[in-house]
Each structure stands twice: as C-alpha cells, then as structure tokens.
Design a protein around this motif. Structure first.
Motif, PDB file in Angstrom:
ATOM      1  N   GLY A  21       7.700   0.942   6.083  1.00  0.00           N
ATOM      2  CA  GLY A  21       7.723   1.012   7.550  1.00  0.00           C
ATOM      3  C   GLY A  21       7.348   2.368   8.111  1.00  0.00           C
ATOM      4  O   GLY A  21       7.088   2.484   9.307  1.00  0.00           O
ATOM      5  N   HIS A  22       7.289   3.432   7.258  1.00  0.00           N
ATOM      6  CA  HIS A  22       6.904   4.719   7.830  1.00  0.00           C
ATOM      7  C   HIS A  22       5.414   4.762   8.215  1.00  0.00           C
ATOM      8  O   HIS A  22       4.970   5.721   8.809  1.00  0.00           O
ATOM      9  N   HIS A  23       4.686   3.721   7.875  1.00  0.00           N
ATOM     10  CA  HIS A  23       3.308   3.639   8.350  1.00  0.00           C
ATOM     11  C   HIS A  23       3.227   2.916   9.685  1.00  0.00           C
ATOM     12  O   HIS A  23       2.142   2.743  10.230  1.00  0.00           O
ATOM     13  N   MET A  24       4.371   2.446  10.170  1.00  0.00           N
ATOM     14  CA  MET A  24       4.351   1.589  11.353  1.00  0.00           C
ATOM     15  C   MET A  24       5.307   2.076  12.436  1.00  0.00           C
ATOM     16  O   MET A  24       5.768   1.288  13.251  1.00  0.00           O
ATOM     17  N   SER A  57       0.792  -1.219   0.000  1.00  0.00           N
ATOM     18  CA  SER A  57       0.000   0.000   0.000  1.00  0.00           C
ATOM     19  C   SER A  57       0.825   1.269   0.000  1.00  0.00           C
ATOM     20  O   SER A  57       0.338   2.302  -0.427  1.00  0.00           O
ATOM     21  N   HIS A  58       2.064   1.222   0.461  1.00  0.00           N
ATOM     22  CA  HIS A  58       2.830   2.431   0.190  1.00  0.00           C
ATOM     23  C   HIS A  58       3.137   2.564  -1.296  1.00  0.00           C
ATOM     24  O   HIS A  58       2.822   3.587  -1.887  1.00  0.00           O
ATOM     25  N   PRO A  59       3.745   1.545  -1.940  1.00  0.00           N
ATOM     26  CA  PRO A  59       3.928   1.671  -3.390  1.00  0.00           C
ATOM     27  C   PRO A  59       2.627   2.028  -4.107  1.00  0.00           C
ATOM     28  O   PRO A  59       2.632   2.752  -5.103  1.00  0.00           O
TER      29      PRO A  59
END
Ligand code: HEM
Ligand SMILES: [Cu+2]
Lengths: 541, 221
Positions: free
Chosen positions: A301-304, A252-254
């Motif tokens: 990982g910036h979502h976590m 989902s980031h990509p």
C-alpha cells in the motif's frame, strides 16, 4: 598443478560441442550461461531506451521525440529492465550456476524444468520485443487501469502476454530452487551451514512462488478486459480500477525484493571472502532475508498513498514499511561489523560490494522518506521516487550482479578478468551512477514530476548533469562487456580457488566438471570457516 | 562416495542419489506448484469477494439465474472423477497396469462430461444475453453494470477452471500412453501420484466455485 591440467581436463564447457548441446542442455551451469547471454541482450536493449530518454531530457522542450513516443520509451525501458533483466538477473544466472554447487549437488532438482524456464523467458521476451518493434506500448511498466484496459491504443496485449509468460519462468525457477535447497543438500550441509547466498535465494524463491502468480492473474484479467470486455476493473460497470493497483503492487513490491535479495546474498559472499572473516551474525543475516520476504508482502500500500486509500490503511502501510527497514539495516550493520578487524583486500568484487552497501543504504533511507505519509504526498510521482528506486535497483542490484559476475567469473569460465580494467570500470560505474541519479533526488524534491519530457527551464542544469552521468555510466557498463569477452580467450588461466574463498564451489576445478564435483563433498564445517581454507590454498590469484 | 556412479533411469535421474530422494523432490515440487495455483486463483477470489460485498443483492439475483441442479450434478461428476483418480493412484501403487489405464480413462471421461455440461451452460448464457460486453442485458435489474461484473467473474473463474481441466486432460492422456508403454511400476509411479495431486486440486477449486457462484441467493433468503 591445476594450471597445467586445465587444457586436457574435461569440464562442462568442453564435454560436448555444438548449438544443440547448448539449446537442449540440462546442465544448470550451461543454462545459467544461456540466461546470462539473454539478460545481457535485454540489458543493452533497456539501456538503449534509457539513452534516448536521457538525450530527450537534455533540453526543456520536447525536441527529440513526441510525447507519445516518450511515453513508449519509458514504458519499454521499465518493462525490459524489470521483467526481462532484473528479475531473472542474479537468480537465473549466478543462482542457477552456483546454488547447486554451493550445497554440493550435481544439479537442480528439475533440470528439464530449468531449461523450460529459460525457454519461457525467451518466448516471453520475444512477445514483448515484437510489441516494441510493432509500435511499442505506452502504459508505463505499471499498466494502470483503466488506461491500459480501455484507452491505450498501443501493444498492451502482446507486452502483457510476454510478461505473463516470463512470469512463469520466474515461478518455475523459484520452485526449482526451493525443492533443490530442501532435498539436494550434500551430506553434512545443514541449513545453518549454507552460504548466505543460498539463504538469500531461498527467500527470493519464496517471493517468486507466492507473488508472481498474483501478477499473472492480474495481467490475465487485464487481457480479458481488453479482449472480451470482461470488465473486472472497469469503473463504467461499477468495477474498481484501484483493485488493479492493489493486485499489481501485491506482486510488485515483493518483486523489488526479488531484485535486491539475491544481490544481498552476493554481497555477503564477497564481504566475507575479501575480509577473510565469517559474516558477523550469520543467523541474523540469514533470517533477515526470510523476514524481508515475509514483510515485503505486507507493505504494497505504500505505492498507493494518494490513490483513494483510507488514511488508516495509509498509516498501517506506512508503519509496516518502516518495519521492513529493520532486516535491511541488520544486513548493512552486519556486513560492516564483518569488516571490522578483517584482513581486507580491494579486489574488484569487493569494490562492487562496497558500492552496493553505500548505494543501497541511500536507496533504503530515501525509501523511508517515501514511507512517511506527509513527505510522500509531496514527492510521490516525482523524480525523487525515480532516484530512490534507481539507487536500489541500479546502485544495489546491478552492483551486486556485477560484483558477483566478477567474483565467480574465474569459476564459470576458467579465466581471470583483467584486474586493472575491472577496477577502473567499477569506479566509473560508481561515479557515473551517482552523477546520474543524485541530481534526480533534488529534481524530485523541487517538484519535477516523473514521466514528463517537457519541463521548466530552471530544471535544465540538473537534467544535464544527469544525462552527463548517464554517459559515464554507459561507458562504465561497456568496459566490462568488452574485457570479459576478451578474457574468455586471453585472460589468465584461473586456479580452482583464486580468492581463497570457502564455498564448496571453490573446492572443485575451474571451470567445474560436468557434474560439478568429482566426489560428492561431505561438509564438516560451518560456512565461512577460513581456518580450513588457509590450509588448502597454496597458490592465490 | 563416487559422484556420477549411477546410470540414469526414470526412477533415478542422474541428479539424485536415491529413488526416495527423487520421489520426495517431485512431490514437494507439485505441492509448491499447487501453492502458486492458490495464489493464482486467489486474485480472482479476491475480486469476487470485494464485488460481492459491494453489490450483495445484485450478485444474489444474478446468481439465482444459474441452474443449481446442473451445477450440483456437475459437482458430483467431478467428485466421482476424483474418486477414480484415487483408484488409479492405488492401482499404480499395486503395480496393476491395466487397472491404472482403466481408471485413468474413466477419470478422463468424467472430466469431459464436466466440460461438456459446462459448455452447455455457457451456451445458455449466450442465448440469455448474459455474456459481458455491449450486448449484455439482465432482465429486471436497474443497474446493469454490477450484473455484468458478476458474469465477468463467472466467466473468468469458470473459464480459468475449465482451462485447468483441459490441462489436466492432457496430463491424463499422457499418463495413459506412458502406462501402456509400461513406464510405471509399483516402485516407480511418481507421475501418477503427482498428477493425482493436481487433479484433486482442480477439483477442490470447483468445490469453492460452485457455492460462491450458484448458491449465494439462498444465503439472503
Ligand atoms: C529494497 C529494495 C527496494 C526497491 C527495489 C524499491 C523499489 C521501488 C520502486 C520501483 C518504487 C516505485 C514504484 C513506482 O511508483 O513506479 C518504489 C517506491 C517506493 N518505495 Fe521502494 N524500493 C525498495 C525498498 C524500499 C524500502 C526499504 C522502502 C521503505 C521502507 C521503500 C519505500 C518505497 C515507497 C514508500 C515508495 C512509493 C513512492 C511513491 O510512489 O509515492 N522502498 N520503490
Ligand atoms: Cu514498494
């Protein structure tokens, strides 16, 4: 000359008639229009959910809907907008229509697969639609475990199946584009003569092909867990729910770049056309698309940052997130440099492109705030994040989509849209957008969490502003809907190249013949070579 | 160069200029599809890696309850099916229709032998209560949870693999019918070629699954 001939001339729209000629078409242009109709429906469906959300948020109390319903509303808003509108938006409509034309091909490499992709989107959409009508789903568009696997009593399975199926639509579109770009370019169309729109779609397709399968398997595991008690993410068995988050964000980031890269491609075309200059630093812009696609896979990982990730992992992801800003900034700077000493005209597509640049920059910069560990701990899961991604996805991607739609409307339909109304709506959308989402940055900074429908009194003013903005925005979106449909019948007849643009798609009639070109074009120039176009274009507009 | 000059045939669809271009495109398309498949299975392999490194002993014990001999025999069956698939592709290159059909049927048969054996193994798990869920029980282990994780992964991975075998079986059946209708010649045999790529891919997945699921206790001994 072309104006007179347009009535009798055979083109892709009048080559055959009837429902069957559309539902069984293999023509990439018609499939593009099928997609356009489909995603427009989903856009207005998602918009309806958003309207309810904004009305509820007018007051600090929960007076319109219950908490449960509110959870369903923002979930269904997110699911619809992301998976059924934004992901397919530009690639499946404008990309489908123009990518083959821009490289001088008669069609995509696999036309039947292309049609299948559309059906997959429709079937996936029907599954999710069924889930929504049957009672909705309340997990958030992120489907975090263990809530989605063990606790939610809503229609998780049907929704996830819908997204799973739509995912294959996305994968197959990406596959089709990659093969087409590799194998179907016209004689003389070298890689570095391709329009930047095509480069952007190449990068997008890479993400679709590499990322989407991971989402698919993740959803599959969630389904198995719900259906058969296969407990891959179940903490009760010693499984790790955070593993789900890793897998989910690995896609989902990509995926956010699936939404934004094509819009960047559109903006490159528009900026060049309406400043009558080649894009400054063509090679840099082309490669920045590809490097965004690659780097985009390294920052999930910036979502976590706050979900059990180690500080070291957080630091690495933070650093890499800053890194993605570089190729994004390269694009913005190069567009700006292109404008320098250009002969700029302010047609509607250009207004959208300007809107894109400004709003994307805001979204990107606030992305950097979020990528900073210390700040993120403060604003994660607040309206600051909501504002950040809406600046990019609505302010960026949808602006790009609308800009592209106006830019190519004459080519697609053979009719001009009414310029005055179009400018008015572009302006309305820009103002409405900022009024809706700018207050949300402040709200988030002050501590308003996302996904709540009851909030302290002191936030009400900002929420009211936001809802007011949303109404303006809604009007802004309705206007094009009306005049574009109106233009199909009453719009001025479009000439082959109304903007004096350089792409191959402008070298054929509007609307294009069934096989795009009467003669396979032979390319002898770089992209955006205005010296040759000036000689060819006699009448403009 | 006129644009819509040629009649559409199977070997030369109207969007392509030459047969070679079409063949190239189809092959590239299949390779990209296989890349997506790697990413697809990759999610499960990742989960496997993480849980196995978290619970190495329990995974080893659970693994030893699988029947290595049956698994190994099945591996051989699958390898043979890849061999007959290669023969089918070769026959197609040479334009020998009957040999294509013969080898495809053989491949299909071997594929079903594999699936039959797999079904037998799954059934054993039912009998032994090794099916994840409320009725799960694994003798002689204190932590039932991670043991269930192993079998969750076992069923998810072999199940997904079996699903791919079934799809492969469908493709083979279609190819057999088309070959009998005389669709393929030495000049045009791309579907056989491309289906071969897919079949080998599914085969390779099993080559990874077999040691990862059946043989890990040997590594600890
Ligand atoms: C280019 C297009 C971009 C899009 C479409 C986008 C979209 C999003 C979305 C949807 C979220 C929210 C996820 C959620 O919690 O549900 C998000 C969060 C985030 N974005 Fe972006 N983003 C983009 C660019 C960037 C950039 C360039 C950066 C940083 C360099 C960035 C950094 C972040 C961070 C750190 C978060 C996590 C915030 C949090 O939940 O704590 N984004 N973005
Ligand atoms: Cu992100």
């Amino acid at each position: 000359m072309i104006t007179a001939a347009v009535q009798e001339r055979e083109h892709y729209l009048n080559a055959s008639y009837g429902i069957k000629s559309w539902l069984l078409t293999k023509d990439h242009k018609r499939i593009g229009l099928l997609y356009l109709a489909t995603i427009t429906l989903f856009f207005f469906l998602g918009g309806a959910f958003a309207t309810l959300i904004r009305i509820e948020l007018l007051t600090p109390q929960g007076d319109l809907v219950s908490s449960e319903t509110y959870n369903k509303l923002f979930t269904m808003h997110g699911v619809t907008m992301i998976f059924f509108f934004l992901i397919p938006s530009i690639p499946a409509t404008l990309g489908n229509f123009f990518l083959p034309m821009m490289i001088g091909a008669r069609d995509l490499a696999f036309p039947r697969l292309n049609l299948l992709s559309w059906y997959l989107l429709v079937v996936g959409g029907l599954f999710s639609l069924f889930a929504m009508l049957a009672g909705g789903v309340d997990t958030g568009w992120t489907f975090y475990t263990p809530y989605s696997t063990s606790y939610s009593n809503t229609w998780v399975i049907a929704t996830a199946v819908g997204i799973f199926i739509a995912g294959f639509s996305s994968i197959l579109t990406g596959l089709n584009f990659i093969v087409t770009i590799h194998r179907m370019r016209a004689p003389g169309m070298t890689w570095f003569r391709m329009p930047l729109f095509v480069w952007a779609h190449y990068a997008t397709s890479l993400i679709q092909v590499l990322g989407t399968p991971v989402l698919a398997v993740t959803l599959l595991l969630v389904l198995c867990e719900r259906l058969f008690h296969i407990g891959i993410f179940d903490p009760a068995l010693g499984g790790d729910p955070v593993l789900f988050q890793h897998l989910f964000w690995f896609y989902s980031h990509p995926a956010v770049y699936i939404m934004i890269l094509p819009a960047m491609g559109v903006v490159s075309e528009i900026i060049s056309t309406f400043s009558r200059k080649p894009i400054f630093g063509y090679g840099f812009v082309a490669f920045s698309s590809v490097s965004i696609a690659v780097l985009g896979f390294l920052v999930w990982g910036h979502h976590m940052f706050v979900s059990t990730q180690s500080v070291y992992a957080g630091m690495v992801f933070s650093f890499l997130s800053y890194f993605v800003a570089i190729p994004s900034a390269i694009k913005v700077f190069n567009w700006t440099a292109t404008l320098y000493k250009g002969s700029i005209s302010f047609a509607t597509p250009m207004l959208y492109a300007f809107g894109f640049i400004g709003l994307f920059t805001m979204g990107g910069l606030t992305g950097l705030f979020l990528a900073c560990l210390g700040i993120d701990v403060h604003v994660t899961d607040t309206y600051f994040v909501v504002a950040h991604f809406h600046y990019i996805m609505v302010g960026g991607a949808i602006m790009g989509f609308l800009g592209g739609l106006h830019f190519w409307w004459p080519k697609m339909t053979g009719r001009m849209y009414p310029e005055g109304w179009a400018k008015l709506s572009a302006l309305t959308i820009f103002l409405g957008f900022n009024l809706t989402f700018f207050p949300q940055f402040i709200l988030g900074y002050l501590g308003m969490p996302r996904r709540y429908h009851v909030y302290p009194e002191e936030f009400q003013v900002l929420h009211v502003l936001s809802t007011a903005g949303a109404s303006v925005l809604a009007v802004g979106y309705m206007i094009p809907m009306i005049y574009l449909i109106w233009s199909l019948r009453y719009g001025q007849i479009a000439v082959a190249n109304p903007w004096g643009a350089t792409g191959l798609e402008w070298k054929t009639a509007s609307p294009p013949p069934l096989h795009n070109f009467d003669e396979t074009p032979i390319v002898t120039h770089e992209a955006y070579d205005y010296t040759t176009v000036m000689e060819e274009v006699i009448e403009v507009g | 160069m006129a644009n819509q000059a040629h009649e559409e045939t199977l070997a030369l669809r109207e969007q392509f200029d030459t047969e070679a271009q079409q063949k190239d495109a189809s092959t590239l398309g299949m390779w990209i599809f296989l890349v997506t498949e790697i990413m697809f299975f990759g999610g499960m392999f990742l989960a496997y890696t993480i849980y196995r490194s978290t619970y190495p002993e329990i995974f080893a014990v659970c693994s030893s309850s699988l029947n290595v001999y049956i698994g190994a025999a099945n591996t051989v069956v699958l390898l043979c099916s890849s061999f007959t698939m290669v023969l089918a592709v070769r026959s197609a290159q040479l334009g020998r229709q009957r040999a294509i059909v013969f080898n495809l049927i053989l491949t299909l048969a071997l594929g079903f032998v594999f699936l039959g054996v797999k079904a037998y193994e799954w059934n054993e798990k039912f009998v032994e209560h090794h099916i994840p869920g409320p009725g799960f029980h694994f003798e002689g282990i204190a932590q039932q949870g991670p043991a269930q994780l192993f079998f969750s992964l076992y069923f998810a991975m072999t199940g997904l693999h079996a699903l791919h075998m079934l799809i492969g079986g469908g493709i083979l059946t279609w190819l057999i019918i088309r070959t009998k209708q005389g669709a393929f010649t030495a000049e045009y045999m791309t579907p056989v070629d491309v289906a071969g790529l897919y079949w080998h891919f599914v085969d390779i997945i099993w080559i990874f699954l077999f040691p990862l699921l059946y043989l890990i206790d040997r590594h600890l001994k």
